[in-house]
Design an enzyme around this catalytic site. Structure first.
Site, PDB file in Angstrom:
ATOM      1  N   GLU B  58      74.445 102.414 -70.820  1.00 56.87           N
ATOM      2  CA  GLU B  58      75.009 101.504 -69.809  1.00 56.87           C
ATOM      3  C   GLU B  58      76.486 101.214 -70.041  1.00 56.87           C
ATOM      4  OE1 GLU B  58      72.061 101.020 -71.169  1.00 56.87           O
ATOM      5  OE2 GLU B  58      70.624 100.901 -69.516  1.00 56.87           O
ATOM      6  N   HIS B 126      63.195  91.928 -68.228  1.00 62.79           N
ATOM      7  CA  HIS B 126      63.444  92.566 -66.932  1.00 62.79           C
ATOM      8  C   HIS B 126      63.290  91.634 -65.731  1.00 62.79           C
ATOM      9  CE1 HIS B 126      63.922  96.030 -69.230  1.00 62.79           C
ATOM     10  NE2 HIS B 126      62.898  96.768 -68.859  1.00 62.79           N
TER      11      HIS B 126
END
Lengths: 323, 322
Positions: B58, B126
């Site tokens: 990322e 998440h």
């Protein structure tokens, strides 16, 4: 093959960088500009790099050495104006010594976060490849940056996508005050290239011709679409982490052995290159004097320009965030 | 007018912008298989040069996208879930948000970050909504649509904007249906929208909480409470005038945010109205947000922590009966 005129260009550039650094240190001591990460002693690397670059190539320099912005084609006037925080500076006085960029000359920016410019410079190479420009990006950083996660992420992606980028590590053997002998899992930073299936070489970073040769080969590979290279240039900083205000002595940081400092002082890249050029009869004593005077004069004029340049208005702080 | 779902609106916007401008490209993890469906079919249609799957890096691909944007391309970056942005926090907060400014405006960074809020059901990591972090950061525009029309129009605006824009996609709104025109259109960033007019109380929300607000408004209408639903659409910049006008009319305010209370969008809107619309208020402002704990796995506990209709209804009744 480099001609005499090329060698002289390199010599003069190295002097320009050195004098710029030394002047900045002096100004920092006087309190005219703030603290400074000086690249004094590391001039062979940016100059060896830039001799290989075309105007349209990109170069993301490490954050050590404000003068690097001049290696590709900048003007010290705008550099000093930036250090003085003036709108006439490269970044309108908003960037300062750690964030200098000169995009019109392809100097795509220094960064205050160790290693953070590595993926950003890799993105420049990503765009160059995507647009089929046949241009390259050189990304320079220190030994400390090679321990950051983004170094590894960027090299991995540059390798799988065969991006036209050359990674140049200026290994000056200390990340702030932490020695590579402590912080590094490998003997040479270039050994890390193996993990990404790209060439890795280590050269003498105080020998401008050795740097030039290594970068030359890497740039050729990149232009031919053969992907990235990792070059490690072993070098040393003349000063400590900060030069001028807040330097190691003032901070009371003792971490570099005196014998080590003395050894590297004897390997000053400019003096080494001078000896070489004298032996090749490219330089003479009188020529050295002339070049040194010319460079000094240019720097003095640049500082004068910066001092006299207009100050910003406080509300200028609101400009430039959004397009 | 065609009826489509919000997830299809995202897909259409991406496809049309890829066709319109060759500098636009998508980049992110597993785009070749379109993890949650937003990019379905685009890899097959445009190929790996325009729809770039990355390794799981990322921070690395955020930086690469930033560099590519500075060099003249227009990347649309996907974060599979919005909490993955934390992995790239330096590249976002210290780099993307600040580079244009610190280089004195020499460059533009035309980049879009698409971030998916799963919204719950995925436990502590998440289930996050990372938007509020970027309201605090400098240099970002932040949008969060809740209808297909707004999603398509805002995504197109984001891609055509020369600045970094974070576009929040909320899984809980993927199936929301709505009409969209066939022709090209945009929804301007920074403009809110009244989704339902009312006279007793204003609810300001965006994304899934706006859907919740509309549903609550419908229920309360039957009980004789008239709720005005203001869809902020843009979390930054915020449409101050629209919000203040609405509170001027209703005299009461409830703000919603699918995130913990402290430093939230809900708090920001409450502060805005307290500061600039104090004289309109007939009751204290109420904020309805998540409780400030990580989202638990247990359904029973999760229900207790997240927003729900009952919590919004209670808040509305509190301010109406003050």
């Amino acid at each position: 093959m480099l001609k005499s005129s090329d060698l002289l260009w390199m010599y003069e550039k190295m002097l320009l960088l050195r004098e710029t650094e030394e002047k900045a240190v002096e100004l920092s001591f006087k309190g005219e500009i703030g603290t400074l990460l000086s690249g004094s002693g590391q001039e062979a690397i940016p100059v060896g790099i830039c001799k290989n670059l075309l105007p349209e190539d990109h170069y993301a320099p490490s954050h050590r050495g404000i003068s690097t912005v001049l290696a590709k084609g900048g003007d010290p006037k705008y550099l000093f104006a930036e250090l003085f925080g003036k709108p006439a500076g490269y970044c309108k006085g908003k960037g300062g010594e750690m964030h200098i960029a000169d995009f019109k000359d392809g100097m795509i920016g220094m960064n205050g976060i160790v290693g953070a410019a590595i993926p950003i410079a890799t993105g420049s190479a990503f765009a160059q490849k995507k647009k089929n420009l046949n241009t390259v990006t050189v990304c320079a950083f220190g030994d400390g940056a090679s321990n950051q996660g983004v170094f590894h992420e960027a090299l991995n992606m540059a390798s799988i996508w065969k991006l036209p980028i050359v990674y140049v590590c200026e290994n000056n053997q200390y990340a702030m005050t932490t020695p590579v002998s402590y912080a590094l899992s490998v003997e040479n930073i270039s050994d890390r290239a193996k993990s990404y299936s790209i060439p890795g070489v280590t050269v003498d970073g105080n020998d401008v011709l050795a740097v030039y040769e290594a970068v030359h080969e890497a740039v050729e590979r990149a232009r031919k679409g053969e992907g990235p290279t990792l070059i490690e240039c072993k070098t040393y900083r003349k000063y400590g982490h900060h030069a001028g205000a807040g330097n190691d002595e003032q901070m009371g940081w003792g971490y570099r052995p005196k014998t080590e400092e003395a050894y590297w002082k004897s390997r000053d890249p400019i003096l080494l290159f001078e000896d070489y050029l004298m032996a090749k009869a490219v330089l003479t004593e009188s020529k050295i004097k002339l070049v040194r005077e010319k460079v000094k004069k240019e720097i003095e004029e640049a500082v004068e320009f910066a001092r006299k340049a207009e100050n910003p208005k406080p509300e200028d702080a609101l400009e430039d965030l959004f397009a | 007018m065609r009826q489509i779902m919000l997830i299809q609106a995202i897909n259409e916007a991406l496809r049309e912008e890829l066709l319109r401008d060759e500098n636009v490209f998508l980049i992110g993890e597993d785009l070749h298989t379109a993890t949650f469906g937003q990019t379905k079919g685009l890899f097959e249609e445009f190929g790996p040069e325009r729809v770039v799957s990355t390794p799981i890096s990322e921070a690395g691909f955020t930086g690469i996208s930033t560099g590519a944007a500075i060099a003249g391309l227009r990347p649309v970056v996907e974060y599979m879930t919005s909490n993955f942005m934390y992995v790239a926090m330096d590249q976002l907060v210290n780099q993307v948000g600040k580079l244009r400014y610190m280089y004195g405006g020499q460059i533009n960074i035309p980049i879009v970050f698409r971030a998916l809020n799963i919204g719950g059901g995925a436990a502590a990591q998440h289930s996050d909504n990372s938007a509020d972090y970027f309201l605090h950061a400098v240099g970002f525009k932040v949008v969060m649509p809740s209808t297909p029309y707004d999603a398509k129009g805002l995504l197109k605006s984001a891609i055509r904007d020369d600045n970094p824009v974070i576009f929040y996609e909320e899984m809980k709104t993927f199936m929301v249906k709505g009409e969209i025109p066939d022709e090209d259109y945009v929804v301007p960033i920074g403009k809110g929208d009244i989704k339902k007019e009312g006279k007793d109380v204003t609810i300001v929300a965006a994304g899934y909480p706006r859907v919740l607000a509309s549903s609550v408004a419908e229920k309360l209408e039957k009980e004789g409470i008239s709720v005005e639903v203001v869809d902020a659409r843009s979390l930054y910049p915020i449409d101050e005038d629209l919000i203040l006008e609405s509170v001027k009319k209703t005299g009461r305010l409830v703000t919603l945010d699918d995130a913990p209370l402290n430093g939230s969008f809900a708090s920001e809107i409450a502060a805005l109205v307290a500061e600039k619309g104090y004289s309109y208020l007939k009751a204290p402002i109420k904020r309805v947000t998540r409780i400030k704990v990580p989202v638990p796995h247990s359904k029973i506990e999760e229900e207790y922590v997240l927003l729900n209709e009952a919590k919004v209804i209670n808040a509305v009744k509190d301010v109406v009966n003050y």
